[in-house]
Structure formats: structure tokens, C-alpha cells
Design an enzyme around this catalytic site. Structure first.
Site, short mmCIF file in Angstrom:
data_model
loop_
_atom_site.label_atom_id
_atom_site.label_comp_id
_atom_site.label_asym_id
_atom_site.label_seq_id
_atom_site.Cartn_x
_atom_site.Cartn_y
_atom_site.Cartn_z
CB THR A 39 -0.21 -3.56 6.31
OG1 THR A 39 -1.41 -3.35 5.57
CG2 THR A 39 0.61 -2.27 6.39
CG ASP A 40 -3.39 -7.24 3.10
OD1 ASP A 40 -3.82 -6.42 3.93
OD2 ASP A 40 -3.89 -7.40 1.97
CB THR A 76 -0.94 0.00 1.22
OG1 THR A 76 -1.77 -1.16 1.16
CG2 THR A 76 -1.82 1.24 1.25
CB SER A 99 2.12 -7.98 1.61
OG SER A 99 0.88 -7.77 2.24
#
Length: 348
Positions: free
Chosen positions: A113-114, A34, A80
Site C-alpha cells: 500500500t505504500d 503487506t 512496494s
């Protein structure tokens, strides 16, 4: 509480006395996410795409160059959730080479961040260097109003400059909070303060250009990598099966048929297994496949049971299912048997 400064104070004679050095280069290793994405408009917070290079991102962060020598290196530019086992090994190999370079003082990794917590935990287990390693990202795309990526990147570089950031293992920096990879977890889908360290609490905080530690640095040399990823050509397949009321054993059968060498069960409560999960775990044990009892609860330790090993089960400490999967893969790579796998989880 120990406090290290990321900028010069009048009473200090040099940057080295501040706890960081301008002479060594901090390398920003970019993987996408992101932080490198743009949406259709400034209010867009979903359906964005990875479009930005790390050089473009760094160029938009005021004052970043004032923190000392910096080099940006793109590795991938992906979301990710697209990162797989082979990419983890590639990242670890490149990170290890960079950290072995005497001219490099630390490493910052930008990441979506996932699955950031999984990558950070993997690196924490396999990188063997006293130099700081900081993983950062963003909850809002680069095109958004009040995008959080620029400050996260600035703070991550600031953190990587701190002498006291070394020896703590891989760190995660988001929303001014410094988390140890062992404890960091994404606990909200979209909030800026999406990451937590649970009961352990964050290791520190960046406030007004200063890193303030909540815990003292460990003794020199006490934090060592537990696994050698350089000796691994491929990580073994480990699947996660989510348990629930009226669960079926078919998912265990599917994992076994697909070639899984280990299974993590996201169990109920304290790692409890539904009747269907118990059947599935028995089938896995008969096939010589260890199952780790984790919990879908999100916090707390899974209590070991007297008959775990006899049933082919391992209690997964307080690791969430996704981190338990990472640790089980590494333990299997190391050739650990069932008792050895339990010892790995007990010592995490």
C-alpha cells in the site's frame, strides 16, 4: 445507483446476466507487499517481512474458487517502496499481455500500500483494455489477528468479475471501497480505511458480496490509455522537491546535476513557492527542465498562473506530488514540450 451482483440471484437465468462470466479466467498478478507479509506474532503490525506466495494467500481465502476460474502468477515479492521505474514498465508489459489473452476476463494485482496509488495511476494511464484491472493490498500482514488481506483479495476478484468494472480504468479495492486510480490516495499510515478518493468520493462499495456502484459506467470505449508504455525502454528521471519555510535551492541544483528531466515541487498551499523554490525553479528552467507546481496540502486544485509557462512551470491540477511525478514522466516520454505538458495535466 447501479447495482451489480457478485452472486447468483433466484430470478437470474445465468451468471452472464449477473454481469460476470465464470468462463473467463481472472489472473491474480502478485507483487508482494503487506498482504504477503508475516510478523513475529499475531499482534505484530510493523517490522514484518514479505514471506507468503500468492498461491498460499489464495488458498487461505474461503470461497475464492467459487467465483470462477482463477490463476495466480507471481511477478515479484517485494515491499512496494522498493518498486522502481523499470519494474513499473515490466508490470505494465505483463499486464498488457494478459489482458490481450481472450481467455482472461480481468486482472487483479496484489501490491504493497505504500506506493500502491502510484502504480495504479501509472497502469491507468498506459493500459488500453476494456477488461477490469483491480489493484489491492492490505494494511495488516497475513499473520495478524483480523488480517484484512483475505477479504480484500476476495472482493478484488469479485470486482474483476463484474462487467461494469470494465471501462472504468484501473480500480483500487481496499476495505470494501472501490476507488478509481485517478483519485485513490493513501491518507493514513496504518488504519484499515487508509485510502480515500478525496472530494471525488469512492466509485463504489462491496457490501454483502455485491458491488454497488456510486457512479454509472462510462460509455463503451470512452476510457482509453493516454500513453503507450510498450514504446518506452526507460522512464525519465523526475524528482520531487518538498517546499517549506526557509527552503533552499540546493535540492534543485542536486536534481539537475543528477540528470533529472523534470521536477515536481510539493508546494505550499495552492502550489505557492518559497523564495528558495523560486530560485530553484529558475535554475531548472534555465537548464530546460520543466517544474510542476503541485501541493503538499493533500486536496484541491493548484490554480494555473498567467506567468507559469514563462517561468518554466506547469500547474499540476489536483494530483498529489507522487502522481504528478508519474504523469510528468509519461508526458516527457511522449516528447511533450512545456505547453504540451500543461495540456496533459489539464486533461487528466
Amino acid at each position: 445507483m447501479q447495482t451489480l451482483h457478485g452472486r447468483r440471484s433466484p430470478e437470474r437465468e445465468s451468471d452472464e446476466e449477473e454481469g460476470w462470466s465464470r468462463r473467463q479466467t481472472i489472473v491474480v498478478l502478485a507483487t508482494g507487499g503487506t498482504i504477503a507479509s508475516t510478523a513475529e506474532g499475531p499482534a505484530g503490525m510493523a517490522e514484518y517481512k514479505v514471506t507468503e506466495s500468492i498461491d498460499a494467500l489464495a488458498a487461505r481465502v474461503p470461497g475464492l474458487d467459487a467465483l470462477g476460474p482463477l490463476r495466480c502468477e507471481p511477478l515479484w515479492n517485494v515491499e512496494s517502496h522498493a518498486i522502481g521505474n523499470a519494474m513499473l514498465l515490466q508490470l505494465a508489459e505483463r499486464a498488457g499481455r494478459l489482458l490481450a489473452d481472450p481467455s482472461v476476463g480481468g486482472l487483479v494485482i496484489t501490491h504493497g500500500t505504500d506506493t500502491l496509488e502510484e502504480t495504479a495511476f501509472f497502469l491507468d494511464q498506459v493500459l488500453d483494455s476494456p477488461k477490469p484491472v483491480v489493484v489491492t493490498g492490505a494494511m495488516r500482514p497475513a499473520s495478524a489477528l483480523s488480517a484484512d488481506g483475505p477479504l480484500n483479495l476476495y472482493n478484488a476478484v469479485l470486482l474483476a468479475r463484474q462487467a461494469d468494472a470494465g471501462g472504468r480504468g484501473t480500480l483500487v479495492l481496499l476495505d470494501d471501497c472501490v476507488h478509481e486510480a485517478r483519485h485513490a490516495a493513501k491518507a493514513h499510515t496504518t488504519a484499515l480505511h487508509a485510502f480515500t478518493s478525496g472530494a471525488a468520493g469512492c466509485a463504489g462499495q462491496v457490501h454483502d458480496g455485491r458491488v454497488r456502484w456510486r457512479r454509472p459506467a462510462p460509455p463503451a470505449g470512452s476510457k482509453r490509455a493516454r500513453f503507450d508504455a510498450g514504446a518506452v525502454d526507460a522512464l525519465p528521471r523526475v524528482d520531487i522537491v518538498y517546499d517549506h519555510q526557509d527552503a533552499d535551492a540546493c535540492f534543485y541544483a542536486a536534481a539537475i546535476a543528477a540528470g533529472a528531466r523534470g521536477i515536481v515541487i510539493a508546494g505550499c498551499g495552492n502550489g505557492s513557492l518559497s523564495p528558495g523554490a523560486q530560485v530553484g525553479a529558475r535554475r531548472a528552467a534555465q537548464a530546460g527542465i520543466p517544474c510542476v507546481r503541485s501541493s503538499r496540502a493533500g486536496a484541491g486544485f493548484v490554480s494555473p498562473l498567467r506567468d507559469d509557462l514563462g517561468r518554466g512551470l506547469v500547474s499540476g491540477s489536483d494530483l498529489n506530488p507522487q502522481k504528478a511525478r508519474i504523469l510528468l514522466m509519461l508526458a516527457l516520454c511522449a516528447g511533450a514540450d512545456l505547453a504540451g505538458i500543461q495540456a496533459v495535466f489539464d486533461a487528466v
